[in-house]
Design a protein around this motif. Sequence first.
Motif, PDB file in Angstrom:
ATOM      1  N   VAL A  66       0.835  -1.202   0.000  1.00 21.01           N
ATOM      2  CA  VAL A  66       0.000   0.000   0.000  1.00 21.01           C
ATOM      3  C   VAL A  66       0.874   1.259   0.000  1.00 21.01           C
ATOM      4  CG1 VAL A  66      -1.561   1.361   1.444  1.00 21.01           C
ATOM      5  CG2 VAL A  66      -2.019  -1.065   1.068  1.00 21.01           C
ATOM      6  N   LEU A  67       1.875   1.285   0.870  1.00 16.87           N
ATOM      7  CA  LEU A  67       2.755   2.461   0.939  1.00 16.87           C
ATOM      8  C   LEU A  67       3.483   2.691  -0.380  1.00 16.87           C
ATOM      9  CD1 LEU A  67       4.532   2.551   4.438  1.00 16.87           C
ATOM     10  CD2 LEU A  67       3.037   4.289   3.428  1.00 16.87           C
ATOM     11  N   ASP A  68       3.986   1.616  -0.983  1.00 15.36           N
ATOM     12  CA  ASP A  68       4.716   1.757  -2.241  1.00 15.36           C
ATOM     13  C   ASP A  68       3.797   2.194  -3.378  1.00 15.36           C
ATOM     14  OD1 ASP A  68       7.243   1.197  -1.299  1.00 15.36           O
ATOM     15  OD2 ASP A  68       7.088  -0.960  -1.631  1.00 15.36           O
ATOM     16  N   ASN A  69       2.546   1.759  -3.342  1.00 15.84           N
ATOM     17  CA  ASN A  69       1.582   2.216  -4.343  1.00 15.84           C
ATOM     18  C   ASN A  69       1.344   3.713  -4.223  1.00 15.84           C
ATOM     19  OD1 ASN A  69      -0.058   0.424  -6.332  1.00 15.84           O
ATOM     20  ND2 ASN A  69       0.265  -0.918  -4.565  1.00 15.84           N
ATOM     21  N   ILE A  70       1.176   4.174  -2.979  1.00 17.98           N
ATOM     22  CA  ILE A  70       0.927   5.600  -2.758  1.00 17.98           C
ATOM     23  C   ILE A  70       2.148   6.432  -3.151  1.00 17.98           C
ATOM     24  CG2 ILE A  70       0.469   7.345  -0.985  1.00 17.98           C
ATOM     25  CD1 ILE A  70      -1.094   5.162   0.546  1.00 17.98           C
ATOM     26  N   ALA A  71       3.325   5.891  -2.877  1.00 21.85           N
ATOM     27  CA  ALA A  71       4.563   6.635  -3.129  1.00 21.85           C
ATOM     28  C   ALA A  71       5.014   6.590  -4.587  1.00 21.85           C
ATOM     29  CB  ALA A  71       5.680   6.089  -2.230  1.00 21.85           C
ATOM     30  N   MET A  72       4.372   5.779  -5.402  1.00 20.29           N
ATOM     31  CA  MET A  72       4.845   5.572  -6.773  1.00 20.29           C
ATOM     32  C   MET A  72       4.960   6.864  -7.595  1.00 20.29           C
ATOM     33  SD  MET A  72       3.562   2.719  -9.512  1.00 20.29           S
ATOM     34  CE  MET A  72       1.951   3.481  -9.728  1.00 20.29           C
ATOM     35  N   PRO A  73       3.979   7.780  -7.563  1.00 22.55           N
ATOM     36  CA  PRO A  73       4.147   9.023  -8.332  1.00 22.55           C
ATOM     37  C   PRO A  73       5.357   9.840  -7.884  1.00 22.55           C
ATOM     38  CG  PRO A  73       1.863   8.755  -7.621  1.00 22.55           C
ATOM     39  CD  PRO A  73       2.659   7.730  -6.892  1.00 22.55           C
ATOM     40  N   LEU A  74       5.663   9.778  -6.592  1.00 21.23           N
ATOM     41  CA  LEU A  74       6.832  10.501  -6.086  1.00 21.23           C
ATOM     42  C   LEU A  74       8.119   9.822  -6.535  1.00 21.23           C
ATOM     43  CD1 LEU A  74       5.511  11.155  -2.464  1.00 21.23           C
ATOM     44  CD2 LEU A  74       5.531  12.749  -4.399  1.00 21.23           C
ATOM     45  N   GLU A  75       8.085   8.503  -6.648  1.00 22.93           N
ATOM     46  CA  GLU A  75       9.240   7.765  -7.164  1.00 22.93           C
ATOM     47  C   GLU A  75       9.515   8.158  -8.609  1.00 22.93           C
ATOM     48  OE1 GLU A  75      10.606   3.091  -7.910  1.00 22.93           O
ATOM     49  OE2 GLU A  75       8.787   3.552  -6.770  1.00 22.93           O
ATOM     50  N   ILE A  76       8.447   8.313  -9.388  1.00 22.40           N
ATOM     51  CA  ILE A  76       8.595   8.734 -10.782  1.00 22.40           C
ATOM     52  C   ILE A  76       9.214  10.128 -10.868  1.00 22.40           C
ATOM     53  CG2 ILE A  76       7.283   9.349 -12.867  1.00 22.40           C
ATOM     54  CD1 ILE A  76       5.290   7.137 -12.070  1.00 22.40           C
ATOM     55  N   ARG A  77       8.905  10.959  -9.878  1.00 17.45           N
ATOM     56  CA  ARG A  77       9.475  12.304  -9.826  1.00 17.45           C
ATOM     57  C   ARG A  77      10.945  12.313  -9.420  1.00 17.45           C
ATOM     58  NH1 ARG A  77       5.778  16.820  -6.849  1.00 17.45           N
ATOM     59  NH2 ARG A  77       3.907  16.695  -8.136  1.00 17.45           N
ATOM     60  N   GLY A  78      11.424  11.190  -8.885  1.00 23.17           N
ATOM     61  CA  GLY A  78      12.810  11.128  -8.448  1.00 23.17           C
ATOM     62  C   GLY A  78      13.015  11.530  -7.004  1.00 23.17           C
ATOM     63  N   ILE A  79      11.926  11.547  -6.222  1.00 27.08           N
ATOM     64  CA  ILE A  79      12.030  11.868  -4.791  1.00 27.08           C
ATOM     65  C   ILE A  79      12.720  10.713  -4.066  1.00 27.08           C
ATOM     66  CG2 ILE A  79      10.716  12.477  -2.718  1.00 27.08           C
ATOM     67  CD1 ILE A  79      10.493  14.531  -4.959  1.00 27.08           C
ATOM     68  N   SER A  80      13.556  11.030  -3.081  1.00 28.51           N
ATOM     69  CA  SER A  80      14.288   9.996  -2.347  1.00 28.51           C
ATOM     70  C   SER A  80      13.319   9.053  -1.633  1.00 28.51           C
ATOM     71  CB  SER A  80      15.241  10.626  -1.340  1.00 28.51           C
ATOM     72  OG  SER A  80      14.514  11.234  -0.290  1.00 28.51           O
ATOM     73  N   LYS A  81      13.755   7.838  -1.389  1.00 26.79           N
ATOM     74  CA  LYS A  81      12.892   6.814  -0.802  1.00 26.79           C
ATOM     75  C   LYS A  81      12.353   7.245   0.558  1.00 26.79           C
ATOM     76  CE  LYS A  81      12.571   1.893   0.266  1.00 26.79           C
ATOM     77  NZ  LYS A  81      13.251   0.576   0.222  1.00 26.79           N
ATOM     78  N   ASN A  82      13.216   7.781   1.411  1.00 26.72           N
ATOM     79  CA  ASN A  82      12.769   8.196   2.752  1.00 26.72           C
ATOM     80  C   ASN A  82      11.708   9.281   2.679  1.00 26.72           C
ATOM     81  OD1 ASN A  82      14.416   6.389   4.095  1.00 26.72           O
ATOM     82  ND2 ASN A  82      16.081   7.859   4.420  1.00 26.72           N
ATOM     83  N   ASP A  83      11.927  10.266   1.800  1.00 27.17           N
ATOM     84  CA  ASP A  83      10.991  11.381   1.684  1.00 27.17           C
ATOM     85  C   ASP A  83       9.644  10.912   1.118  1.00 27.17           C
ATOM     86  OD1 ASP A  83      12.792  13.147   2.732  1.00 27.17           O
ATOM     87  OD2 ASP A  83      13.456  13.960   0.804  1.00 27.17           O
ATOM     88  N   ARG A  84       9.686  10.052   0.119  1.00 30.45           N
ATOM     89  CA  ARG A  84       8.413   9.632  -0.480  1.00 30.45           C
ATOM     90  C   ARG A  84       7.623   8.710   0.451  1.00 30.45           C
ATOM     91  NH1 ARG A  84      12.083   6.753  -4.295  1.00 30.45           N
ATOM     92  NH2 ARG A  84      11.879   4.483  -3.994  1.00 30.45           N
ATOM     93  N   LEU A  85       8.330   7.873   1.216  1.00 26.77           N
ATOM     94  CA  LEU A  85       7.622   7.014   2.169  1.00 26.77           C
ATOM     95  C   LEU A  85       7.066   7.826   3.328  1.00 26.77           C
ATOM     96  CD1 LEU A  85       9.841   3.789   2.295  1.00 26.77           C
ATOM     97  CD2 LEU A  85       7.660   4.138   1.122  1.00 26.77           C
ATOM     98  N   ASP A  86       7.776   8.891   3.708  1.00 23.53           N
ATOM     99  CA  ASP A  86       7.282   9.784   4.757  1.00 23.53           C
ATOM    100  C   ASP A  86       5.998  10.478   4.299  1.00 23.53           C
ATOM    101  OD1 ASP A  86       7.582  11.234   7.306  1.00 23.53           O
ATOM    102  OD2 ASP A  86       7.927  12.974   6.029  1.00 23.53           O
ATOM    103  N   THR A  87       6.002  10.944   3.062  1.00 30.20           N
ATOM    104  CA  THR A  87       4.800  11.576   2.495  1.00 30.20           C
ATOM    105  C   THR A  87       3.662  10.574   2.400  1.00 30.20           C
ATOM    106  OG1 THR A  87       6.128  13.153   1.213  1.00 30.20           O
ATOM    107  CG2 THR A  87       3.862  12.766   0.480  1.00 30.20           C
TER     108      THR A  87
END
Length: 228
Positions: A66-87
Amino acid sequence: CVMGLSGSGKSTLVRHINRLLEPTSGKILINNQDVMQLDKDSLQELRNKKIGMVFQNFALMPHRSVLDNIAMPLEIRGISKNDRLDTANKILNVVELQGWGNKFAHELSGGMQQRVGLARALAVDPEILIFDEPFSALDPLIRREMQDELLKLQEKLQKTMVFITHDFLEAIKMGDHIAIMKDGEVSQVGTPEEIVANPKDQYVKDFCEDVPKYKVLSAGKVMRKECC
């Protein structure tokens, strides 16, 4: 809300907003900027940063949590793993799925999966959210709950939302304004009160026929001035 029967063109219409479908003519203005004039890179930035979409079939990645699904658009943007999982964790609280971050899609109910789809769209903090019949695959009770949740969320977030539905009662509940479509054309645009009180043609009138008027019209709308 954009409302109409299957095949009326409502999904086609809203897919023109972010040019998932290319319009043949006209203008699409977002903040006074014509989307039709954007080049490939600018259009990609618009889709990534200003517009979020929530689909009917959830469109979750089954191999991602679930967390990785939510963070996927941020991953595409190149946001760091810690920051995108925090968001993603913060958004998880917004859609009331605390404690479900490490689960997978098949472990969630339909309503919960739709919350994940909504959370994924919210993760990039878009200005506009497009909902393509997001609740039509849900059971009636869960559907009503999701409608109420989305309205509460809208009151809190104050986003521009474009909501597609074939259900007139849902359109009345969800929309400040409703555009009713038929055969690729808009039959009428107005507030729920305006449409129910003054349907422009027989097509619109047929939709209004079974609507409990007391749920839509205020006393002021049905009062008439006393004749002299």
